[in-house]
Each structure stands twice: as C-alpha cells, then as structure tokens.
Design an enzyme around this catalytic site. Structure first.
Site, short mmCIF file in Angstrom:
data_model
loop_
_atom_site.label_atom_id
_atom_site.label_comp_id
_atom_site.label_asym_id
_atom_site.label_seq_id
_atom_site.Cartn_x
_atom_site.Cartn_y
_atom_site.Cartn_z
N GLU A 197 -5.50 -5.00 10.65
CA GLU A 197 -4.44 -4.03 10.91
C GLU A 197 -4.73 -3.29 12.21
OE1 GLU A 197 -2.46 -2.78 6.99
OE2 GLU A 197 -4.27 -1.59 7.14
N HIS B 247 -9.57 1.22 4.96
CA HIS B 247 -8.28 1.39 5.64
C HIS B 247 -8.46 2.32 6.84
CE1 HIS B 247 -4.17 2.55 6.47
NE2 HIS B 247 -3.81 1.43 5.87
N SER C 84 3.33 -2.20 10.40
CA SER C 84 4.78 -2.27 10.57
C SER C 84 5.39 -3.63 10.20
CB SER C 84 5.18 -1.86 11.99
OG SER C 84 4.74 -0.54 12.25
N GLU D 1 -6.78 4.68 7.90
CA GLU D 1 -6.57 6.11 7.60
C GLU D 1 -7.81 6.71 6.96
OE1 GLU D 1 -2.85 5.48 5.57
OE2 GLU D 1 -2.00 4.91 7.51
N LYS E 80 0.18 4.25 -0.26
CA LYS E 80 -0.44 5.43 0.36
C LYS E 80 -0.20 6.68 -0.51
CE LYS E 80 -0.14 3.17 4.79
NZ LYS E 80 -0.07 3.26 6.24
N GLY F 126 2.36 2.21 10.87
CA GLY F 126 3.30 3.32 10.71
C GLY F 126 4.01 3.71 12.00
N ASN G 38 0.86 -1.18 0.00
CA ASN G 38 0.00 0.00 0.00
C ASN G 38 0.90 1.23 0.00
OD1 ASN G 38 -1.78 2.06 0.57
ND2 ASN G 38 -2.35 1.32 2.62
P1 PGA Z 1 2.72 0.21 7.78
O1 PGA Z 1 1.28 0.42 7.10
O2 PGA Z 1 3.30 -1.04 7.21
O3 PGA Z 1 3.50 1.44 7.40
O4 PGA Z 1 2.49 0.10 9.25
C1 PGA Z 1 0.43 -0.67 6.88
C2 PGA Z 1 -0.88 -0.19 6.30
O5 PGA Z 1 -1.33 0.90 6.66
O6 PGA Z 1 -1.49 -0.88 5.48
#
Ligand code: PGA
Length: 250
Positions: A167, A95, A213, A97, A11, A173, A9
């Site tokens: 997640e 997601h 992560s 976010e 982003k 993140g 992803n």
């Molecule tokens: P990350 O993001 O690996 O940077 O933690 C995962 C995601 O948001 O899908």
C-alpha cells in the site's frame, strides 16, 4: 494458481448497528460465482456480532490490529487469542496508519506477526513507501527493509500463511491510485524478495494484495496484473455496492 483475495478494512468506522447493516448488505449482494475469497475487517467492537452474521457464508473475518503479548497489564490492547475467540482468521498488521499515527516500528510489527501465527491467525502484513520516499527514488529500499525486518525469523511453513499488502502511503485515502504498472513493478519486486528468503514454491504461491484508493472502476485493471493477487480496500468497502463491485471484478 493464486486465488484473488479481497479484504475490506473498515478502519475506525461503523458502530455496531451500522456494522450489522453493512455486513448484511454484503452477504445479500454477494454473487455465487465470485472467484475471490472475501474478508471483512470491522472494528473490534463489532467483530463478535459480525461473526454471527457470517456463519453459513464463505466470507471470512479479520481484525485490524492486535498486540503480541498473550495477556496481562496492557490497557487498551487485544491479543491474538481474543481475536480467535470471536471468529477472526485474519489480522491486518503494520498498516501505514499504525506506523505513521501510532509510531509502530518494524520490530514491533515483526513480534505481532509471529504472535499471530503462533495462534493460527493469518497476518495481512502491510508495507509501502511515503510520497517523499517515492519522489526520492527510495521505494524499493523502503519496501525491502520492511519485508526484511517484518519477516525476520519467519519459517517457510509460516510464510505460507502470510499475506503481504503493498500500500503506497500516498495512495491511501487520497483518491490517487498507483498505476497498474507502478503497482506491478513493486509487487514483482516483493515476490523476488520473498523468493530470496524462502523456497520458490512459497514465493510463487503467496498472495500480494494492492491497497490504496481501490475502487470498482480501477480494480479490474489493477487485479489483472501478474503479481497483484487481490486488494485491501479502505474507503470503497464502506458501501456494499462498491465493495461488491470490486469483488466481482477480481
Ligand atoms: P483506501 O485505504 O482504499 O481508503 O485508500 C486502503 C487501506 O488503507 O487499506
């Protein structure tokens, strides 16, 4: 047997030139004998060009979001049909976010999942609890509500084309990863939830990815858990080396 599924992803990262460079590095670095199916999810503005570069590879294309209406006066939105027309097979929906920053609620996500399926896009449906919810012991309740509402009105046949990504929001993140045991516990709970709504064969065969992560040095232990069938990778997918490392560990 569930084939591991590793998705990147991107982003809101990578302009067109950077996207072309990154996907070329991934294509060139990908070994022939990987077990995992690989998906890249660049920003909308790069989808078409990345799709051209992915021709004659096994790598699949996904988008990061879409709207559920077919067309019309929805400034700034894109439809499932538009995503199909630039080669997408997958779309990330719900997601955290989108939920947290853009206030997307369960019923909107449910509409998007249905609209994606109607057009033949496979949703990567994201769920997961906030830190305060985990600390209050509400993880299973939250996940259960998200699954229930997100999959409302979905048929068994449609469920075969849905991927769930668990997640935990506190692990996205942040560099904090759920331990393999913490993740496995929730993954097996999700599979049980799906088994209550759909035939056992559907529950046994659908893919549950872990996200939060994921890096080359923790992916193999996470992915070796019984109900962890792949990874949805954010930060570590922006460098070809680390994304390829995760794919190789699957
Ligand atoms: P990350 O993001 O690996 O940077 O933690 C995962 C995601 O948001 O899908």
């Amino acid at each position: 047997m569930r084939q591991p599924l590793v998705a990147g992803n991107w982003k809101m990262n990578m302009n067109l030139h950077q996207s072309q460079k990154l996907v070329s590095e991934i294509i060139n670095g990908l070994g022939k004998d990987n077990k995992a199916e690989v998906i890249v999810c660049p920003p909308f503005t790069s989808l078409s060009e990345v799709n051209s570069l992915l021709k004659r590879t096994q790598i699949k294309l996904g988008a990061q979001n879409m709207y559920y209406e077919e067309n019309g006066a929805f400034t700034g939105e894109v439809s499932a049909d538009m995503l199909k027309s630039v080669g997408c097979e997958y779309v990330i929906l719900g997601h955290s976010e989108r939920r947290v920053i853009f206030n997307e609620l369960d019923d909107l996500i449910n509409k998007k999942i249905k609209a994606a399926l109607v057009k033949g896009l496979k949703p990567i449906f994201c769920i997961g609890e906030l830190l305060e919810q985990r600390e209050k012991g509400e993880t299973m309740q939250v996940v259960s509500r998200q699954v229930e509402k997100g999959l409302e009105g979905i048929s068994a046949e449609q469920m075969k084309n849905i991927i769930i990504a668990y997640e935990p929001v506190w692990a996205i993140g942040t560099g904090k990863t759920a331990t393999p045991q913490q993740a496995q516990e929730v993954h097996s709970f999700i599979r049980e939830l799906v088994a209550k709504k759909f035939p056992t064969s559907v529950a046994e065969n659908f893919i549950i990815q872990y996200g939060g992560s994921v890096k080359p040095d923790n992916s193999s232990e996470l992915l070796s858990q019984k109900d962890i069938d792949g990874a949805l990778v954010g930060g570590a997918c922006l460098k070809a080396d680390s994304f390829l490392g995760i794919i190789a560990s699957a």
